[in-house]
Motif scaffolding. Structure first.
Motif, PDB file in Angstrom:
ATOM      1  N   ALA A  21     -57.181 -23.021 100.381  1.00 14.39           N
ATOM      2  CA  ALA A  21     -58.262 -22.833  99.400  1.00 14.39           C
ATOM      3  C   ALA A  21     -58.438 -24.073  98.527  1.00 14.39           C
ATOM      4  O   ALA A  21     -59.566 -24.537  98.293  1.00 14.39           O
ATOM      5  CB  ALA A  21     -57.945 -21.620  98.523  1.00 14.39           C
ATOM      6  N   LEU A  22     -57.350 -24.670  98.091  1.00 12.54           N
ATOM      7  CA  LEU A  22     -57.439 -25.849  97.211  1.00 12.54           C
ATOM      8  C   LEU A  22     -57.999 -27.049  97.964  1.00 12.54           C
ATOM      9  O   LEU A  22     -58.802 -27.829  97.430  1.00 12.54           O
ATOM     10  CB  LEU A  22     -56.064 -26.181  96.624  1.00 12.54           C
ATOM     11  N   VAL A  23     -57.611 -27.190  99.222  1.00 15.91           N
ATOM     12  CA  VAL A  23     -58.139 -28.309 100.032  1.00 15.91           C
ATOM     13  C   VAL A  23     -59.636 -28.118 100.243  1.00 15.91           C
ATOM     14  O   VAL A  23     -60.441 -29.041 100.058  1.00 15.91           O
ATOM     15  CB  VAL A  23     -57.400 -28.405 101.375  1.00 15.91           C
ATOM     16  N   GLN A  24     -60.042 -26.902 100.568  1.00 18.31           N
ATOM     17  CA  GLN A  24     -61.474 -26.640 100.798  1.00 18.31           C
ATOM     18  C   GLN A  24     -62.272 -26.886  99.513  1.00 18.31           C
ATOM     19  O   GLN A  24     -63.356 -27.475  99.541  1.00 18.31           O
ATOM     20  CB  GLN A  24     -61.669 -25.205 101.294  1.00 18.31           C
ATOM     21  N   GLU A  25     -61.681 -26.513  98.378  1.00 19.18           N
ATOM     22  CA  GLU A  25     -62.340 -26.715  97.074  1.00 19.18           C
ATOM     23  C   GLU A  25     -62.510 -28.212  96.809  1.00 19.18           C
ATOM     24  O   GLU A  25     -63.588 -28.675  96.440  1.00 19.18           O
ATOM     25  CB  GLU A  25     -61.437 -26.106  96.007  1.00 19.18           C
ATOM     26  N   ALA A  26     -61.456 -28.969  97.086  1.00 25.89           N
ATOM     27  CA  ALA A  26     -61.512 -30.431  96.852  1.00 25.89           C
ATOM     28  C   ALA A  26     -62.562 -31.071  97.763  1.00 25.89           C
ATOM     29  O   ALA A  26     -63.385 -31.883  97.321  1.00 25.89           O
ATOM     30  CB  ALA A  26     -60.138 -31.044  97.098  1.00 25.89           C
ATOM     31  N   LEU A  27     -62.559 -30.680  99.018  1.00 35.82           N
ATOM     32  CA  LEU A  27     -63.480 -31.303  99.993  1.00 35.82           C
ATOM     33  C   LEU A  27     -64.923 -30.873  99.802  1.00 35.82           C
ATOM     34  O   LEU A  27     -65.845 -31.505 100.298  1.00 35.82           O
ATOM     35  CB  LEU A  27     -63.005 -31.016 101.424  1.00 35.82           C
TER      36      LEU A  27
END
Ligand code: 6PG
Length: 245
Positions: A21-27
């Motif tokens: 979730a955090l990676v998708q949010e960052a990207l």
């Protein structure tokens, strides 16, 4: 500060979902996502969880820059190497295009040289040629029973230093050499995730989260102040001594 306490067998999946979730949010906001990975033994199950189906397909690995929060000053083939653990539990299982990975170069002439070399890498990749702090999107950390995190050990002289992004240090018990990100560099991350499992960590987890000792005593406490940016993921054994939540 978010604190999740889950059954031991569920922890890896819960943390893996949070990382996705955090990676998708960052990207969603930025072209690339930078992560500093924890060493030690705890994170291996989590790295395996994100590098295998179903989660492996939920991350755009080609848009990630992966670093190490700390490294033991040993060859990459040594079983003590954090990079070796990360390679075996994560990197070898990833699809193409894979992430850009920046291990610490431990083949240089001294730990100090390795630290200087890593500093250059951090600054060039994360675009912080200036003196300003480095910004990781995500910092994944473990915690030692003495309250250290990364290789920021209690009473270490580097706890007070901020002239570099990373330092060569010695382990207080066996004097083994390590390279660690600095307090300031860890603190500069947009999100910090602590992971701890097992009964042996219950006391230090309680002291770090609920105690009032100085971060000089328990360095993980440098980062409990970053309330909205820090999350703890504990299994029920490591979280057993925390007050009711
Ligand atoms: C390391 C780690 C270190 C680790 C803690 C917990 O290089 O050892 O970066 O900070 O996270 O010591 O280690 P375990 O996960 O093995 O308990």
């Amino acid at each position: 500060m978010q604190i999740e306490i889950v059954e031991p067998k569920l922890l890896a999946g819960v943390v893996a979902d949070e990382i996705v979730a955090l990676v998708q949010e960052a990207l969603a906001d930025r072209p690339r996502c930078s992560i500093a990975l924890s060493g030690g033994s705890t994170p291996a199950t989590i790295y395996r969880a994100i590098s295998h189906p179903p989660r492996v397909g939920e991350i755009e690995w080609g848009r990630l820059d992966l670093f190490l929060g700390d490294e033991r000053w040993v060859p990459e083939t040594d079983n003590l190497s954090n990079y070796k653990m990360i390679k075996e539990s994560l990197l070898l299982h990833l699809p193409e295009p894979g992430p850009k990975v920046y291990p610490v170069n431990t083949s240089l002439s001294s730990p100090g040289e390795s630290a200087k070399d890593y500093e250059k890498t951090l600054r060039s990749v994360l675009g912080k040629g200036s003196g300003s702090g480095v910004i990781f999107d995500l910092m994944i950390l473990g915690i030692g029973e003495d309250g250290h995190t990364a290789s920021l050990f209690p009473g270490s002289p580097v706890l007070k230093k901020s002239d570099a992004l990373c330092y060569a240090v010695s382990h207080p018990l066996d004097d083994t050499k390590r390279i660690t990100l600095s307090v300031e560099t860890v603190f500069s991350a947009r999100r910090v995730i602590f992971i701890a499992t097992g009964k042996a960590k219950a006391e230090i987890v309680q002291k770090v989260i609920e105690g009032s000792d100085s971060p000089e005593v328990y360095p993980a406490r440098f980062f409990t102040g970053a309330m909205d940016r820090t999350s703890w993921f504990l299994d029920s054994e490591a979280g057993a001594l925390l007050g009711d939540r």
